[in-house]
Design a protein around this motif. Structure first.
Motif, PDB file in Angstrom:
ATOM      1  N   PRO A  41      -9.094   1.011  19.367  1.00  0.00           N
ATOM      2  CA  PRO A  41     -10.320   0.615  20.061  1.00  0.00           C
ATOM      3  C   PRO A  41     -10.188   0.710  21.579  1.00  0.00           C
ATOM      4  N   PRO A  42     -11.266   1.116  22.262  1.00  0.00           N
ATOM      5  CA  PRO A  42     -11.239   1.184  23.723  1.00  0.00           C
ATOM      6  C   PRO A  42     -11.004  -0.208  24.325  1.00  0.00           C
ATOM      7  N   SER A  43     -10.426  -0.227  25.510  1.00  0.00           N
ATOM      8  CA  SER A  43     -10.171  -1.463  26.260  1.00  0.00           C
ATOM      9  C   SER A  43      -9.233  -2.413  25.521  1.00  0.00           C
ATOM     10  N   THR A  44      -8.367  -1.868  24.676  1.00  0.00           N
ATOM     11  CA  THR A  44      -7.329  -2.656  24.010  1.00  0.00           C
ATOM     12  C   THR A  44      -6.001  -1.954  24.262  1.00  0.00           C
ATOM     13  N   PRO A  45      -4.889  -2.614  23.971  1.00  0.00           N
ATOM     14  CA  PRO A  45      -3.598  -1.936  24.127  1.00  0.00           C
ATOM     15  C   PRO A  45      -3.418  -0.776  23.152  1.00  0.00           C
ATOM     16  N   TYR A  46      -4.301  -0.665  22.168  1.00  0.00           N
ATOM     17  CA  TYR A  46      -4.200   0.382  21.146  1.00  0.00           C
ATOM     18  C   TYR A  46      -5.054   1.598  21.491  1.00  0.00           C
ATOM     19  N   GLU A  47      -5.743   1.550  22.622  1.00  0.00           N
ATOM     20  CA  GLU A  47      -6.646   2.616  23.040  1.00  0.00           C
ATOM     21  C   GLU A  47      -5.940   3.973  23.033  1.00  0.00           C
ATOM     22  N   LYS A  48      -6.623   4.969  22.469  1.00  0.00           N
ATOM     23  CA  LYS A  48      -6.155   6.355  22.370  1.00  0.00           C
ATOM     24  C   LYS A  48      -5.020   6.569  21.374  1.00  0.00           C
ATOM     25  N   GLY A  49      -4.529   5.500  20.754  1.00  0.00           N
ATOM     26  CA  GLY A  49      -3.536   5.666  19.703  1.00  0.00           C
ATOM     27  C   GLY A  49      -4.223   6.081  18.410  1.00  0.00           C
ATOM     28  N   VAL A  50      -3.507   6.806  17.574  1.00  0.00           N
ATOM     29  CA  VAL A  50      -4.016   7.188  16.258  1.00  0.00           C
ATOM     30  C   VAL A  50      -3.107   6.522  15.226  1.00  0.00           C
ATOM     31  N   PHE A  51      -3.687   5.610  14.457  1.00  0.00           N
ATOM     32  CA  PHE A  51      -2.936   4.793  13.511  1.00  0.00           C
ATOM     33  C   PHE A  51      -3.259   5.236  12.091  1.00  0.00           C
ATOM     34  N   THR A  52      -2.226   5.501  11.326  1.00  0.00           N
ATOM     35  CA  THR A  52      -2.382   5.948   9.943  1.00  0.00           C
ATOM     36  C   THR A  52      -2.246   4.760   9.006  1.00  0.00           C
ATOM     37  N   LEU A  53      -3.096   4.733   7.991  1.00  0.00           N
ATOM     38  CA  LEU A  53      -3.064   3.679   6.982  1.00  0.00           C
ATOM     39  C   LEU A  53      -2.962   4.302   5.593  1.00  0.00           C
ATOM     40  N   HIS A  54      -2.260   3.623   4.724  1.00  0.00           N
ATOM     41  CA  HIS A  54      -2.134   4.015   3.319  1.00  0.00           C
ATOM     42  C   HIS A  54      -3.022   3.068   2.523  1.00  0.00           C
ATOM     43  N   ILE A  55      -3.841   3.626   1.647  1.00  0.00           N
ATOM     44  CA  ILE A  55      -4.760   2.818   0.846  1.00  0.00           C
ATOM     45  C   ILE A  55      -4.489   3.095  -0.627  1.00  0.00           C
ATOM     46  N   ALA A  56      -4.109   2.069  -1.366  1.00  0.00           N
ATOM     47  CA  ALA A  56      -3.888   2.182  -2.810  1.00  0.00           C
ATOM     48  C   ALA A  56      -5.063   1.506  -3.518  1.00  0.00           C
ATOM     49  N   ILE A  57      -5.746   2.269  -4.344  1.00  0.00           N
ATOM     50  CA  ILE A  57      -6.916   1.770  -5.056  1.00  0.00           C
ATOM     51  C   ILE A  57      -6.471   1.305  -6.446  1.00  0.00           C
ATOM     52  N   PRO A  58      -6.649   0.022  -6.744  1.00  0.00           N
ATOM     53  CA  PRO A  58      -6.248  -0.463  -8.075  1.00  0.00           C
ATOM     54  C   PRO A  58      -7.206   0.037  -9.154  1.00  0.00           C
ATOM     55  N   ASP A  59      -6.749   0.065 -10.390  1.00  0.00           N
ATOM     56  CA  ASP A  59      -7.588   0.526 -11.498  1.00  0.00           C
ATOM     57  C   ASP A  59      -8.831  -0.351 -11.662  1.00  0.00           C
ATOM     58  N   ARG A  60      -8.745  -1.607 -11.269  1.00  0.00           N
ATOM     59  CA  ARG A  60      -9.879  -2.535 -11.421  1.00  0.00           C
ATOM     60  C   ARG A  60     -10.825  -2.537 -10.214  1.00  0.00           C
ATOM     61  N   TYR A  61     -10.635  -1.614  -9.267  1.00  0.00           N
ATOM     62  CA  TYR A  61     -11.531  -1.526  -8.119  1.00  0.00           C
ATOM     63  C   TYR A  61     -12.930  -1.216  -8.626  1.00  0.00           C
ATOM     64  N   PRO A  62     -13.952  -1.852  -8.185  1.00  0.00           N
ATOM     65  CA  PRO A  62     -14.121  -2.729  -7.033  1.00  0.00           C
ATOM     66  C   PRO A  62     -13.949  -4.218  -7.323  1.00  0.00           C
ATOM     67  N   PHE A  63     -13.453  -4.555  -8.501  1.00  0.00           N
ATOM     68  CA  PHE A  63     -13.296  -5.970  -8.824  1.00  0.00           C
ATOM     69  C   PHE A  63     -12.011  -6.554  -8.239  1.00  0.00           C
ATOM     70  N   GLU A  64     -11.138  -5.700  -7.753  1.00  0.00           N
ATOM     71  CA  GLU A  64      -9.946  -6.088  -6.993  1.00  0.00           C
ATOM     72  C   GLU A  64      -9.956  -5.300  -5.697  1.00  0.00           C
ATOM     73  N   PRO A  65      -9.468  -5.903  -4.616  1.00  0.00           N
ATOM     74  CA  PRO A  65      -9.448  -5.172  -3.346  1.00  0.00           C
ATOM     75  C   PRO A  65      -8.362  -4.101  -3.327  1.00  0.00           C
ATOM     76  N   PRO A  66      -8.568  -3.052  -2.548  1.00  0.00           N
ATOM     77  CA  PRO A  66      -7.491  -2.067  -2.377  1.00  0.00           C
ATOM     78  C   PRO A  66      -6.345  -2.696  -1.589  1.00  0.00           C
ATOM     79  N   ARG A  67      -5.172  -2.122  -1.743  1.00  0.00           N
ATOM     80  CA  ARG A  67      -4.009  -2.551  -0.939  1.00  0.00           C
ATOM     81  C   ARG A  67      -3.923  -1.568   0.224  1.00  0.00           C
TER      82      ARG A  67
END
Length: 168
Positions: A41-67
């Motif tokens: 986000p702009p105006s934060t210490p993270y500005e201009k950084g590109v952050f990668t996230l891993h998303i694991a979708i459970p078999d019961r999604y959407p009744f359980e949140p992704p990890r």
């Protein structure tokens, strides 16, 4: 089956109108694994950084949140060294706020907002939360240093850069 139908619909929506500063795509090797990138986000210490996230979708999604976890190291009171995120939307009730109506785009937007506005009172990293509360300047310097070291690397040419692929 419901999981895959919902996920296809969400990925199509993400490809057509992604949240600002967010991209997400399905990993080729699994129907239940996504990769996302968030531009700091702009105006934060993270500005201009590109952050990668891993998303694991459970078999019961959407009744359980992704990890969801950060794979890019980040200096943040609500994200630990393993990339786990302390966010109510990622937890089941009664301790969390997950609801089947929440979608991947909403979660990624919430994580983006958490990057902009940490919650040191519900910190996952006690020392970082304490520093954020007592010496915000030192916190900002260290978070910016981590962003420059870990999140401002060149990206490889074989990695999707912008929007989720269409799943027609």
């Amino acid at each position: 089956m419901q999981c895959h139908t919902r996920l296809k619909r969400e990925l199509k929506s993400l490809s057509e109108s992604p949240p600002p500063n967010v991209s997400c795509w399905l990993n080729e090797d699994s129907l239940n694994t996504l990769t996302a990138k968030i531009i700091g986000p702009p105006s934060t210490p993270y500005e201009k950084g590109v952050f990668t996230l891993h998303i694991a979708i459970p078999d019961r999604y959407p009744f359980e949140p992704p990890r969801i976890r950060f794979t890019t190291p980040i200096y943040h009171p609500n994200i630990d060294d393993a990339g786990r995120i302390c966010l109510d939307l990622l937890k089941m009730p009664p301790n969390g706020a997950w609801k089947p109506a929440v979608n991947i785009a909403g979660l990624l937007s919430s994580i983006f907002l958490l990057m902009s506005d940490p919650n040191p009172d519900d910190g996952l990293m006690f020392d970082i939360a304490r520093q954020y509360k007592t010496d915000k300047g030192a916190f900002t310097r260290k978070a910016r240093e981590w962003t420059q070291r870990h999140a401002m690397k060149e990206t490889s040419d074989d990695e999707p850069q912008s929007k989720c692929p269409r799943l027609d």
